[in-house]
Write a protein that holds these residues in place. Structure first.
Motif, PDB file in Angstrom:
ATOM      1  N   VAL A  66      26.296  52.486 134.846  1.00 13.90           N
ATOM      2  CA  VAL A  66      26.775  53.515 133.936  1.00 13.90           C
ATOM      3  C   VAL A  66      25.740  53.719 132.839  1.00 13.90           C
ATOM      4  N   ASP A  67      25.489  54.985 132.496  1.00 13.18           N
ATOM      5  CA  ASP A  67      24.622  55.334 131.366  1.00 13.18           C
ATOM      6  C   ASP A  67      25.508  55.914 130.274  1.00 13.18           C
ATOM      7  N   LEU A  68      25.666  55.166 129.193  1.00 18.43           N
ATOM      8  CA  LEU A  68      26.535  55.583 128.094  1.00 18.43           C
ATOM      9  C   LEU A  68      25.754  56.401 127.090  1.00 18.43           C
ATOM     10  N   ASP A  69      26.373  57.459 126.606  1.00 15.08           N
ATOM     11  CA  ASP A  69      25.755  58.286 125.580  1.00 15.08           C
ATOM     12  C   ASP A  69      25.710  57.539 124.254  1.00 15.08           C
ATOM     13  N   GLU A  70      24.903  58.055 123.345  1.00 16.57           N
ATOM     14  CA  GLU A  70      24.856  57.473 122.003  1.00 16.57           C
ATOM     15  C   GLU A  70      26.252  57.557 121.369  1.00 16.57           C
TER      16      GLU A  70
END
Length: 274
Positions: A66-70
Motif C-alpha cells: 500500500v502507498d499511503l498519501d501524505e
C-alpha cells in the motif's frame, strides 16, 4: 427418568445452546465483525484506490503493498506506518488487520488471490442487525457419530460464494452417523484448534428455511475410539449468508444431506428470513 429430571436436563441443554448462540451473534456483530465489512476489493499489479480504505493498493510476487498519501496512516501490529508499506506474501486463508481510525482494513488471501476488505463499525448491515432466526434447540438433533480418518489427508477442492473462486482443504477424514435410522456421512475439514473438525453441509431445508449455499458445524476432537458428537442445533451460518462481501467455501458434493436438518440457524433476515 422422571419428568422433573427431564425438564431440568432440557433447561440445561437450552441454556448451553443459548450461550453458544449469543457468542455466535456477538462475534458476527462485533464492531469489526463480518457485518461491518463495506467492500471486497481484489488486488492485482495495478495500484487501486478504494472509497473505504486509505492509500493505493497493489500486489505481485512479493505480496501486498500500500502507498499511503501524505497525512494518511495505518497501524499494523501496533506500529504506525506511513508512505509505502509492504505486507509481504500472505498465506492462504491468512491475513493482517490494519487499523485506520475506528475502522480495520483486513488484508488477506482467499482462493489464491489477495484482497482488501475494510470493516467499518457504522456499516449499515451492522447497525441494522436484529439477530439471526434459529430453530428451537432440541436434544434429538445432537447425535453421536464416529470419526473415520483417511489413510492420509485428501486434498478437497470446493467452490466458493464468489463465482469462479475455489478453496482447497486437506480433509483428514469423514464422520459417520445415523439420523432416524438412516446411515449418513460427512467429509470433515480441519477445525479451529488442535484435532477439532469442521463440516460444511446442506440438507433438505437448504433454500427453504435455512441458507441455500451452506451451513457449518464445528466438532470437538473425537474421543480415542473415534466417537464424536454432532449437535446440529449448532449448525451455523457462514458470513456469506448475510453479505455478498464474503468468500465462504461451499460444501463438497458428498456433504449434501438428503434429509431435513430442522435445527440450528435459519435464513438471516438480511436474506429474507423471518
Amino acid at each position: 427418568m422422571t419428568t422433573e429430571a427431564t425438564t431440568t436436563d432440557l433447561h440445561a441443554f437450552t441454556e448451553t445452546w443459548l450461550e453458544w448462540y449469543r457468542s455466535q451473534e456477538a462475534r458476527l456483530a462485533a464492531p469489526h465483525g463480518f457485518l461491518a465489512v463495506t467492500g471486497l476489493h481484489w488486488l492485482d499489479d495495478r495500484p487501486q484506490r478504494f472509497p473505504d480504505a486509505p492509500g493505493a493498493w497493489h500486489t505481485g510476487p512479493e505480496g501486498v503493498v500500500v502507498d499511503l498519501d501524505e497525512g494518511e496512516e495505518l497501524v499494523v501490529d501496533g506500529t504506525p506506518v506511513r508512505g509505502e508499506h509492504r505486507f509481504g506474501v500472505l498465506p492462504e486463508r491468512g491475513g493482517v488487520d490494519a487499523v485506520w481510525g475506528d475502522a480495520v482494513i483486513e488484508v488477506a488471501k482467499r482462493g489464491g488471490q489477495d484482497i482488501v476488505r475494510p470493516r467499518h463499525p457504522d456499516a449499515p448491515l451492522r447497525t441494522a442487525f436484529t439477530g439471526t432466526p434459529a430453530y428451537t434447540p432440541d436434544p434429538r438433533w445432537a447425535v453421536t457419530g464416529r470419526y473415520v480418518p483417511f489413510d492420509s489427508p485428501r486434498p478437497t477442492t470446493v467452490g466458493a460464494a464468489v463465482e469462479g473462486l475455489e478453496h482447497v482443504y486437506d480433509a483428514p477424514g469423514r464422520v459417520e452417523f445415523e439420523l432416524d435410522g438412516r446411515p449418513l456421512s460427512l467429509t470433515a475439514f480441519p477445525g479451529h484448534g488442535a484435532r477439532r473438525l469442521l463440516v460444511l453441509f446442506t440438507d433438505a431445508t437448504s433454500g427453504v428455511t435455512t441458507y441455500a449455499a451452506n451451513r457449518s458445524l464445528a466438532l470437538d476432537p473425537p474421543a480415542a475410539d473415534g466417537t464424536v458428537v454432532l449437535d446440529f442445533n449448532r449448525a451455523a451460518n457462514l458470513p456469506c449468508a448475510y453479505t455478498d462481501l464474503a468468500t465462504c467455501p461451499l460444501p463438497p458434493a458428498e456433504n449434501r444431506l438428503p434429509v431435513a436438518i430442522e435445527a440450528g440457524q435459519k435464513i438471516p433476515r438480511e436474506r429474507g428470513g423471518s
